[in-house]
Design a protein around this motif. Structure first.
Motif, PDB file in Angstrom:
ATOM      1  N   GLN A   1       5.178  -5.767 -12.121  1.00  0.00           N
ATOM      2  CA  GLN A   1       4.608  -5.113 -13.299  1.00  0.00           C
ATOM      3  C   GLN A   1       4.044  -3.730 -12.980  1.00  0.00           C
ATOM      4  OE1 GLN A   1       1.839  -7.803 -15.282  1.00  0.00           O
ATOM      5  NE2 GLN A   1       3.165  -9.522 -14.766  1.00  0.00           N
ATOM      6  N   GLY A   2       4.161  -3.296 -11.714  1.00  0.00           N
ATOM      7  CA  GLY A   2       3.658  -1.984 -11.325  1.00  0.00           C
ATOM      8  C   GLY A   2       2.152  -1.924 -11.155  1.00  0.00           C
ATOM      9  N   GLU A   3       1.524  -3.073 -11.015  1.00  0.00           N
ATOM     10  CA  GLU A   3       0.062  -3.140 -10.841  1.00  0.00           C
ATOM     11  C   GLU A   3      -0.262  -3.190  -9.346  1.00  0.00           C
ATOM     12  OE1 GLU A   3      -1.203  -6.508 -13.142  1.00  0.00           O
ATOM     13  OE2 GLU A   3      -0.802  -5.488 -15.030  1.00  0.00           O
ATOM     14  N   TYR A   4      -0.007  -2.089  -8.658  1.00  0.00           N
ATOM     15  CA  TYR A   4      -0.107  -2.041  -7.201  1.00  0.00           C
ATOM     16  C   TYR A   4      -1.530  -2.264  -6.692  1.00  0.00           C
ATOM     17  CZ  TYR A   4       4.597  -0.308  -7.583  1.00  0.00           C
ATOM     18  OH  TYR A   4       5.928  -0.202  -7.879  1.00  0.00           O
ATOM     19  N   TYR A   5      -2.498  -1.643  -7.321  1.00  0.00           N
ATOM     20  CA  TYR A   5      -3.874  -1.787  -6.840  1.00  0.00           C
ATOM     21  C   TYR A   5      -4.318  -3.242  -6.955  1.00  0.00           C
ATOM     22  CZ  TYR A   5      -8.709  -0.647  -5.851  1.00  0.00           C
ATOM     23  OH  TYR A   5      -9.952  -0.582  -5.271  1.00  0.00           O
ATOM     24  N   LYS A   6      -4.002  -3.870  -8.059  1.00  0.00           N
ATOM     25  CA  LYS A   6      -4.316  -5.281  -8.262  1.00  0.00           C
ATOM     26  C   LYS A   6      -3.578  -6.138  -7.230  1.00  0.00           C
ATOM     27  CE  LYS A   6      -4.789  -8.252 -12.304  1.00  0.00           C
ATOM     28  NZ  LYS A   6      -4.389  -8.418 -13.709  1.00  0.00           N
ATOM     29  N   ALA A   7      -2.332  -5.796  -6.949  1.00  0.00           N
ATOM     30  CA  ALA A   7      -1.536  -6.538  -5.967  1.00  0.00           C
ATOM     31  C   ALA A   7      -2.149  -6.439  -4.570  1.00  0.00           C
ATOM     32  CB  ALA A   7      -0.099  -6.027  -5.955  1.00  0.00           C
ATOM     33  N   LEU A   8      -2.764  -5.312  -4.254  1.00  0.00           N
ATOM     34  CA  LEU A   8      -3.402  -5.177  -2.946  1.00  0.00           C
ATOM     35  C   LEU A   8      -4.562  -6.158  -2.802  1.00  0.00           C
ATOM     36  CD1 LEU A   8      -3.334  -1.303  -2.464  1.00  0.00           C
ATOM     37  CD2 LEU A   8      -1.915  -3.021  -1.314  1.00  0.00           C
ATOM     38  N   ALA A   9      -5.319  -6.358  -3.871  1.00  0.00           N
ATOM     39  CA  ALA A   9      -6.407  -7.338  -3.824  1.00  0.00           C
ATOM     40  C   ALA A   9      -5.842  -8.737  -3.606  1.00  0.00           C
ATOM     41  CB  ALA A   9      -7.227  -7.280  -5.115  1.00  0.00           C
ATOM     42  N   THR A  10      -4.741  -9.048  -4.260  1.00  0.00           N
ATOM     43  CA  THR A  10      -4.105 -10.353  -4.083  1.00  0.00           C
ATOM     44  C   THR A  10      -3.546 -10.481  -2.672  1.00  0.00           C
ATOM     45  OG1 THR A  10      -3.584 -10.410  -6.444  1.00  0.00           O
ATOM     46  CG2 THR A  10      -2.392 -11.940  -5.030  1.00  0.00           C
ATOM     47  N   ALA A  11      -3.006  -9.408  -2.122  1.00  0.00           N
ATOM     48  CA  ALA A  11      -2.499  -9.440  -0.748  1.00  0.00           C
ATOM     49  C   ALA A  11      -3.631  -9.737   0.235  1.00  0.00           C
ATOM     50  CB  ALA A  11      -1.817  -8.119  -0.402  1.00  0.00           C
ATOM     51  N   ARG A  12      -4.841  -9.260  -0.049  1.00  0.00           N
ATOM     52  CA  ARG A  12      -5.985  -9.589   0.810  1.00  0.00           C
ATOM     53  C   ARG A  12      -6.269 -11.095   0.773  1.00  0.00           C
ATOM     54  NH1 ARG A  12      -7.513  -4.399  -0.906  1.00  0.00           N
ATOM     55  NH2 ARG A  12      -8.751  -5.146  -2.656  1.00  0.00           N
ATOM     56  N   GLU A  13      -6.042 -11.736  -0.387  1.00  0.00           N
ATOM     57  CA  GLU A  13      -6.178 -13.197  -0.470  1.00  0.00           C
ATOM     58  C   GLU A  13      -5.137 -13.872   0.421  1.00  0.00           C
ATOM     59  OE1 GLU A  13      -6.232 -14.928  -4.433  1.00  0.00           O
ATOM     60  OE2 GLU A  13      -7.038 -13.053  -5.232  1.00  0.00           O
ATOM     61  N   VAL A  14      -3.918 -13.369   0.384  1.00  0.00           N
ATOM     62  CA  VAL A  14      -2.841 -13.939   1.200  1.00  0.00           C
ATOM     63  C   VAL A  14      -3.186 -13.791   2.684  1.00  0.00           C
ATOM     64  CG1 VAL A  14      -0.380 -13.813   1.790  1.00  0.00           C
ATOM     65  CG2 VAL A  14      -1.105 -13.541  -0.598  1.00  0.00           C
ATOM     66  N   ILE A  15      -3.750 -12.653   3.064  1.00  0.00           N
ATOM     67  CA  ILE A  15      -4.186 -12.447   4.449  1.00  0.00           C
ATOM     68  C   ILE A  15      -5.237 -13.493   4.825  1.00  0.00           C
ATOM     69  CG2 ILE A  15      -5.480 -10.895   5.981  1.00  0.00           C
ATOM     70  CD1 ILE A  15      -4.027  -8.543   4.525  1.00  0.00           C
TER      71      ILE A  15
ATOM     72  N   MET B   1       0.837  -1.198   0.000  1.00  0.00           N
ATOM     73  CA  MET B   1       0.000   0.000   0.000  1.00  0.00           C
ATOM     74  C   MET B   1       0.875   1.252   0.000  1.00  0.00           C
ATOM     75  SD  MET B   1      -2.653   1.292   2.943  1.00  0.00           S
ATOM     76  CE  MET B   1      -1.302   1.908   3.950  1.00  0.00           C
ATOM     77  N   LEU B   2       1.915   1.247   0.823  1.00  0.00           N
ATOM     78  CA  LEU B   2       2.823   2.400   0.857  1.00  0.00           C
ATOM     79  C   LEU B   2       3.553   2.569  -0.473  1.00  0.00           C
ATOM     80  CD1 LEU B   2       4.317   2.186   4.458  1.00  0.00           C
ATOM     81  CD2 LEU B   2       2.536   3.732   3.610  1.00  0.00           C
ATOM     82  N   ALA B   3       3.966   1.476  -1.087  1.00  0.00           N
ATOM     83  CA  ALA B   3       4.620   1.565  -2.399  1.00  0.00           C
ATOM     84  C   ALA B   3       3.677   2.180  -3.417  1.00  0.00           C
ATOM     85  CB  ALA B   3       5.092   0.184  -2.855  1.00  0.00           C
ATOM     86  N   TYR B   4       2.396   1.875  -3.301  1.00  0.00           N
ATOM     87  CA  TYR B   4       1.377   2.402  -4.223  1.00  0.00           C
ATOM     88  C   TYR B   4       1.146   3.896  -4.028  1.00  0.00           C
ATOM     89  CZ  TYR B   4      -3.297   2.759  -6.404  1.00  0.00           C
ATOM     90  OH  TYR B   4      -4.377   3.112  -7.166  1.00  0.00           O
ATOM     91  N   ILE B   5       1.016   4.334  -2.770  1.00  0.00           N
ATOM     92  CA  ILE B   5       0.638   5.734  -2.532  1.00  0.00           C
ATOM     93  C   ILE B   5       1.823   6.650  -2.255  1.00  0.00           C
ATOM     94  CG2 ILE B   5      -1.675   5.142  -1.734  1.00  0.00           C
ATOM     95  CD1 ILE B   5      -0.676   5.626   1.154  1.00  0.00           C
ATOM     96  N   ASP B   6       3.031   6.088  -2.115  1.00  0.00           N
ATOM     97  CA  ASP B   6       4.223   6.876  -1.791  1.00  0.00           C
ATOM     98  C   ASP B   6       5.337   6.580  -2.800  1.00  0.00           C
ATOM     99  OD1 ASP B   6       6.135   8.435  -0.478  1.00  0.00           O
ATOM    100  OD2 ASP B   6       6.556   6.888   1.035  1.00  0.00           O
ATOM    101  N   PRO B   7       5.140   6.977  -4.058  1.00  0.00           N
ATOM    102  CA  PRO B   7       6.133   6.632  -5.084  1.00  0.00           C
ATOM    103  C   PRO B   7       7.525   7.212  -4.820  1.00  0.00           C
ATOM    104  CG  PRO B   7       4.470   8.126  -5.972  1.00  0.00           C
ATOM    105  CD  PRO B   7       4.020   7.732  -4.594  1.00  0.00           C
ATOM    106  N   ALA B   8       7.624   8.293  -4.082  1.00  0.00           N
ATOM    107  CA  ALA B   8       8.930   8.889  -3.806  1.00  0.00           C
ATOM    108  C   ALA B   8       9.814   7.949  -2.993  1.00  0.00           C
ATOM    109  CB  ALA B   8       8.764  10.221  -3.075  1.00  0.00           C
ATOM    110  N   ASN B   9       9.206   7.073  -2.191  1.00  0.00           N
ATOM    111  CA  ASN B   9       9.960   6.131  -1.359  1.00  0.00           C
ATOM    112  C   ASN B   9       9.700   4.687  -1.770  1.00  0.00           C
ATOM    113  OD1 ASN B   9      11.160   8.066   0.495  1.00  0.00           O
ATOM    114  ND2 ASN B   9       9.052   8.474   1.092  1.00  0.00           N
TER     115      ASN B   9
END
Length: 130
Positions: A104-118, A59-67
């Protein structure tokens, strides 16, 4: 164009800026932005397990591109540990899919997959029925 509706008082993050709806609000986004609605935002104190820490770092990688590079380092370490720790093949597959989406830089999609992992992690932690 992306349309989102926010309930009165609901928060969202748009390109790192926190916005709050005053009254029911509909927003039309006409260009590429990083956007998370309130229920998709995880607070630091909620990142209590490796899978939740993975979601938080992504989530931070998605919303905080500077870091983003620093967040990526954390993501890589966590996803590697989760692939080893989660023994269910479907969980390993979700971790690999997550890593691919991040790469691939698909952060929003990755967040949905991370919810599956949770969900897999939660299922493993739940007491087994006798």
């Amino acid at each position: 164009m992306l349309r989102i509706t926010l309930r009165d008082g609901e928060k969202a993050i748009v390109n790192g800026a926190v916005i709050r709806a005053v009254g029911r609000t509909q927003i039309a986004v006409e260009n590429q932005v990083s956007i998370l609605r309130g229920r998709e935002v995880m607070r630091p104190e909620e990142a209590t397990t490796p899978a939740r820490q993975l979601y938080f770092a992504a989530m931070l990688a998605y919303i905080d591109p500077a870091n983003r590079d620093g967040h990526h380092d954390i993501v890589v370490g966590l996803v590697g540990a989760l692939v080893v720790a989660l023994e269910v093949p479907e969980a390993k597959s979700a971790c690999i899919r997550f890593a691919s989406e991040i790469a691939q830089g698909e952060y929003y999609k990755a967040l949905a997959t991370a919810r599956e992992v949770i969900a897999f992690e939660d299922a493993l932690a739940a007491p087994q029925a006798a």
